[in-house]
Write a protein that holds these residues in place. Structure first.
Motif, PDB file in Angstrom:
ATOM      1  N   ARG A 282     -14.176   9.904 -11.513  1.00 16.09           N
ATOM      2  CA  ARG A 282     -14.508   9.641 -12.921  1.00 16.09           C
ATOM      3  C   ARG A 282     -14.833   8.161 -13.117  1.00 16.09           C
ATOM      4  N   ALA A 283     -13.933   7.315 -12.605  1.00 14.47           N
ATOM      5  CA  ALA A 283     -14.138   5.867 -12.704  1.00 14.47           C
ATOM      6  C   ALA A 283     -13.451   5.205 -11.521  1.00 14.47           C
ATOM      7  N   LEU A 284     -14.081   4.182 -10.983  1.00 11.67           N
ATOM      8  CA  LEU A 284     -13.509   3.405  -9.894  1.00 11.67           C
ATOM      9  C   LEU A 284     -13.016   2.080 -10.449  1.00 11.67           C
ATOM     10  N   TRP A 285     -11.710   1.858 -10.323  1.00 10.69           N
ATOM     11  CA  TRP A 285     -11.107   0.609 -10.776  1.00 10.69           C
ATOM     12  C   TRP A 285     -11.122  -0.396  -9.627  1.00 10.69           C
ATOM     13  N   VAL A 286     -11.612  -1.591  -9.912  1.00 14.97           N
ATOM     14  CA  VAL A 286     -11.719  -2.631  -8.886  1.00 14.97           C
ATOM     15  C   VAL A 286     -10.717  -3.744  -9.191  1.00 14.97           C
TER      16      VAL A 286
ATOM     17  N   ALA B 263      -0.660  -3.305 -11.972  1.00 18.86           N
ATOM     18  CA  ALA B 263      -1.896  -2.798 -12.577  1.00 18.86           C
ATOM     19  C   ALA B 263      -2.254  -1.410 -12.051  1.00 18.86           C
ATOM     20  N   TYR B 264      -1.954  -1.160 -10.788  1.00 18.56           N
ATOM     21  CA  TYR B 264      -2.274   0.127 -10.150  1.00 18.56           C
ATOM     22  C   TYR B 264      -1.503   1.281 -10.783  1.00 18.56           C
ATOM     23  N   ARG B 265      -0.241   1.047 -11.154  1.00 19.70           N
ATOM     24  CA  ARG B 265       0.629   2.042 -11.779  1.00 19.70           C
ATOM     25  C   ARG B 265       0.864   3.255 -10.854  1.00 19.70           C
ATOM     26  N   PRO B 266       1.646   3.085  -9.773  1.00 18.58           N
ATOM     27  CA  PRO B 266       1.937   4.217  -8.881  1.00 18.58           C
ATOM     28  C   PRO B 266       2.610   5.390  -9.588  1.00 18.58           C
ATOM     29  N   ASP B 267       3.284   5.110 -10.721  1.00 15.86           N
ATOM     30  CA  ASP B 267       3.985   6.168 -11.446  1.00 15.86           C
ATOM     31  C   ASP B 267       3.053   6.977 -12.347  1.00 15.86           C
ATOM     32  N   ASP B 268       1.771   6.656 -12.326  1.00 19.36           N
ATOM     33  CA  ASP B 268       0.803   7.338 -13.187  1.00 19.36           C
ATOM     34  C   ASP B 268      -0.286   7.955 -12.313  1.00 19.36           C
ATOM     35  N   PRO B 269      -0.086   9.172 -11.801  1.00 22.08           N
ATOM     36  CA  PRO B 269      -1.056   9.768 -10.874  1.00 22.08           C
ATOM     37  C   PRO B 269      -2.430  10.019 -11.489  1.00 22.08           C
ATOM     38  N   ASP B 270      -2.506  10.146 -12.815  1.00 17.69           N
ATOM     39  CA  ASP B 270      -3.800  10.368 -13.462  1.00 17.69           C
ATOM     40  C   ASP B 270      -4.528   9.068 -13.799  1.00 17.69           C
TER      41      ASP B 270
ATOM     42  N   SER C 179      -3.049   5.391 -17.871  1.00 20.71           N
ATOM     43  CA  SER C 179      -2.404   4.291 -18.594  1.00 20.71           C
ATOM     44  C   SER C 179      -2.837   2.921 -18.093  1.00 20.71           C
ATOM     45  N   ARG C 180      -3.818   2.879 -17.220  1.00 22.82           N
ATOM     46  CA  ARG C 180      -4.299   1.589 -16.721  1.00 22.82           C
ATOM     47  C   ARG C 180      -5.021   0.817 -17.822  1.00 22.82           C
ATOM     48  N   THR C 181      -4.922  -0.506 -17.742  1.00 26.78           N
ATOM     49  CA  THR C 181      -5.601  -1.350 -18.725  1.00 26.78           C
ATOM     50  C   THR C 181      -6.421  -2.411 -17.997  1.00 26.78           C
ATOM     51  N   PRO C 182      -7.619  -2.679 -18.481  1.00 29.78           N
ATOM     52  CA  PRO C 182      -8.464  -3.697 -17.837  1.00 29.78           C
ATOM     53  C   PRO C 182      -7.871  -5.089 -18.002  1.00 29.78           C
TER      54      PRO C 182
ATOM     55  N   VAL D  15       0.834  -1.201   0.000  1.00 25.06           N
ATOM     56  CA  VAL D  15       0.000   0.000   0.000  1.00 25.06           C
ATOM     57  C   VAL D  15       0.869   1.253   0.000  1.00 25.06           C
ATOM     58  N   ALA D  16       1.956   1.234   0.785  1.00 26.31           N
ATOM     59  CA  ALA D  16       2.861   2.388   0.814  1.00 26.31           C
ATOM     60  C   ALA D  16       3.479   2.636  -0.556  1.00 26.31           C
ATOM     61  N   LYS D  17       3.803   1.566  -1.274  1.00 29.67           N
ATOM     62  CA  LYS D  17       4.344   1.714  -2.634  1.00 29.67           C
ATOM     63  C   LYS D  17       3.281   2.256  -3.583  1.00 29.67           C
ATOM     64  N   ALA D  18       2.053   1.762  -3.441  1.00 28.51           N
ATOM     65  CA  ALA D  18       0.969   2.235  -4.316  1.00 28.51           C
ATOM     66  C   ALA D  18       0.718   3.732  -4.126  1.00 28.51           C
ATOM     67  N   LEU D  19       0.888   4.227  -2.918  1.00 23.73           N
ATOM     68  CA  LEU D  19       0.676   5.642  -2.647  1.00 23.73           C
ATOM     69  C   LEU D  19       1.816   6.513  -3.144  1.00 23.73           C
ATOM     70  N   ALA D  20       2.884   5.877  -3.652  1.00 25.76           N
ATOM     71  CA  ALA D  20       4.039   6.606  -4.207  1.00 25.76           C
ATOM     72  C   ALA D  20       4.587   7.618  -3.203  1.00 25.76           C
ATOM     73  N   LEU D  21       4.843   7.159  -1.990  1.00 20.68           N
ATOM     74  CA  LEU D  21       5.316   8.050  -0.936  1.00 20.68           C
ATOM     75  C   LEU D  21       6.740   8.517  -1.194  1.00 20.68           C
ATOM     76  N   THR D  22       7.015   9.770  -0.838  1.00 18.30           N
ATOM     77  CA  THR D  22       8.362  10.338  -0.933  1.00 18.30           C
ATOM     78  C   THR D  22       8.685  11.025   0.391  1.00 18.30           C
ATOM     79  N   PRO D  23       9.948  11.363   0.640  1.00 21.70           N
ATOM     80  CA  PRO D  23      10.298  12.066   1.883  1.00 21.70           C
ATOM     81  C   PRO D  23       9.600  13.411   2.054  1.00 21.70           C
ATOM     82  N   ASP D  24       9.027  13.942   0.993  1.00 19.16           N
ATOM     83  CA  ASP D  24       8.313  15.224   1.099  1.00 19.16           C
ATOM     84  C   ASP D  24       6.894  15.061   1.643  1.00 19.16           C
ATOM     85  N   ASP D  25       6.406  13.833   1.714  1.00 22.83           N
ATOM     86  CA  ASP D  25       5.045  13.601   2.184  1.00 22.83           C
ATOM     87  C   ASP D  25       4.946  13.737   3.697  1.00 22.83           C
TER      88      ASP D  25
END
Length: 518
Positions: free
Chosen positions: A409-413, A440-447, A450-453, A200-210
């Motif tokens: 906009r859309a909820l990905w499950v 699949a979550y793509r932490p590097d893509d905040p928008d 680029s997710r794919t079903p 979960v911490a990786k998915a949130l893309a945490l940095t020392p600035d958070d």
């Protein structure tokens, strides 16, 4: 028993645990596994187990380690020495030389002094959380406590234990108290698997600035996972980067020591944990004692208690649904109090996703006011001793849109549950088990553009969600919905027994509260 350093009892215990007695730099070679094994060997062979629970033993390890490390740091040479947090630089030596009732009264007095916050001594604010309402164990067992002090704590230089090992040992000590944690089921306490929190911490893309907050932090595992992820960037993490709160004083003291040892924070620094009822007031998710630092991320696994009002929310005129159950209240509290643009990962039982009434009101407002972009359905069985079905909602606090359109906009499950039952003994959850989710979550893509079903990952447009009865989020990907693995008959039976025991305790409390003749 145990009247001096280097006694035969101490040498014997050292041999059993694989930890050598003090001598030069030997402590630098200790591992978390050998340390925690030593502690439990003492508990099993040197204490009257029925008179002391495991979690009470862990609390005393925390008290004694705090005092011993504080003494070691105050006695470092020259400019490396720090002022003691304890009442004096001789607090620890005076503790070591005492026994019997003298030991009990001296330790109780020290705990009382450290557990009372004073405005004129800000260096003790962290200690005041750890020692709040602390008491030595039974006065009739002081010989055992003296042994623990003189044989297991005092002979060693704990400041020389390698970075990370002492923290990991204490975290494992708390994890081994799971049976005692289950007895706190009426407060909804569960231990979250560390591998899951790491993902979960990786998915949130945490940095020392958070700046990370957890308003129901339990033993602090969420904050430690967040801190480790921030440290992985190779930059020093500021002490103000993590902050937690909990209403349970016992959880606060254990979380405080857990965070101190796992993040190498100063004992005289900003308290990482505060005792407070996060739901009772209309404030930020957590307020700092030194200054107000806006949170950028909330990571929280709130209590899964769904019956009986746990707190008075009459003053929460900001709540969307003030009469919601505990997990739903924490979800709306976080969503409402986070600053615009902050991210969140909040655990939620199934009832939060499809319950009617207050839960439905919160879901609808959450979709309208936050970008609720991901729902992770977790495997069953990850919370030992329960049959709780859990999920994680990932969302970003958004500014209201002038057009009135929902922020979501859309909820990905992502369905990691169907056909996937776990136990912490036979097939525990690992980080690798959720590597496909992270990809699949793509932490590097905040928008999330680029997710794919896939068979396990599916988007639901927000218009469809709001059109569902009660805005239900009982959603699945493309897996067969009825293939739910609820565990073995033994797992199910154990869960039923635990629920019956909890219900019995609740009914007994009602009986005890009634006057004779009622």
């Amino acid at each position: 028993m145990g009247t001096g350093r280097g006694s035969a009892g101490s040498a014997s215990m050292s041999g059993m645990s694989g930890i050598p007695p003090q001598g030069g730099q030997l402590e630098r070679h200790w591992t978390a596994e050998s340390i925690v094994r030593r502690w439990w060997e003492f508990y099993n062979y040197k204490t009257s187990i029925r008179a002391l629970t495991k979690i009470e033993f862990a609390e005393h390890i925390a008290y004694l380690l705090f005092l011993k490390l504080d003494h070691e740091r105050a006695n470092r040479p020259g400019k490396f020495a720090s002022r003691p947090v304890a009442p004096s630089i001789d607090t620890w030596p005076h503790l070591v030389e005492r026994g019997g009732e003298d030991l009990h009264s001296y330790l109780a007095r020290t705990m009382r002094t450290l557990g009372t916050p004073t405005p004129d001594n800000q260096r003790r604010t962290t200690a005041s959380v750890l020692f709040h309402d602390a008491q030595p164990w039974n006065i009739d067992r002081m010989s055992e406590l003296r042994q623990l002090i003189t044989e297991e704590i005092n002979p060693y230089r704990w400041a020389q234990v390698p970075d990370g090992e002492l923290g990991r040992a204490f975290a494992q000590l708390l994890s081994d108290c799971y049976d005692d944690m289950l007895k706190k089921r009426q407060t909804g306490q569960f231990l979250t698997p560390p591998p899951l929190l790491a993902v979960v911490a990786k998915a949130l893309a945490l940095t020392p600035d958070d700046r990370i907050i957890d308003p129901a932090c339990g033993i602090g595992s969420t904050l430690i996972a967040a801190h480790r992820e921030m440290e992985s960037h190779g930059t020093k993490v500021d002490d103000s980067a993590i902050a937690g709160a909990d209403i349970d004083p016992q959880m606060c003291r254990l979380a405080t020591m857990n965070v101190l040892l796992n993040t190498r924070r100063l004992f005289a620094g900003i308290p990482p944990i505060q005792r407070s009822d996060s739901l009772s007031r209309k404030v930020r998710a957590i307020q700092r004692q030194d200054r107000d630092v806006a949170a950028t991320v909330a990571l929280c696994n709130p209590p899964f208690k769904s019956t009986d009002a746990a707190v008075d929310t009459t003053h929460r005129d900001d709540f969307w649904a003030p009469k919601a159950d505990l997990p739903t209240n924490f979800l709306q509290h976080i969503a409402i109090t986070l600053p615009q643009g902050a991210r969140a990962a909040v655990f939620a039982p199934d009832s939060v996703l499809f319950g009617t009434g207050a839960a439905a009101t919160v879901r609808r407002n959450l979709l309208l006011n936050c970008d609720v972009h991901t729902l992770l359905r977790l495997p069953t069985g990850i919370f030992r001793g329960t049959n709780a079905k859990a999920n994680i909602l990932f969302f970003t606090k958004s500014a209201p849109r002038p057009s009135g359109e929902p922020a979501t906009r859309a909820l990905w499950v992502y369905d990691a549950r169907t056909g996937n039952h776990r136990t912490d003994t036979g097939n525990p959850l690992t980080e690798d088990d959720l590597s496909d989710f992270l990809a699949a979550y793509r932490p590097d893509d905040p928008d999330h553009s680029s997710r794919t079903p896939s068979r396990q990952f599916k988007p639901y447009p927000v218009a469809d969600l709001l059109a569902r009865p009660s805005a239900s989020l009982e959603l699945w990907a493309d897996l067969t919905e009825n293939q739910q693995d609820l565990g073995s008959p033994r797992d199910i039976a154990a869960s039923i027994v635990a629920e019956l025991n909890s219900a019995s305790s609740s009914f007994q409390a009602v009986v005890d509260s009634l006057a004779p003749g009622q």
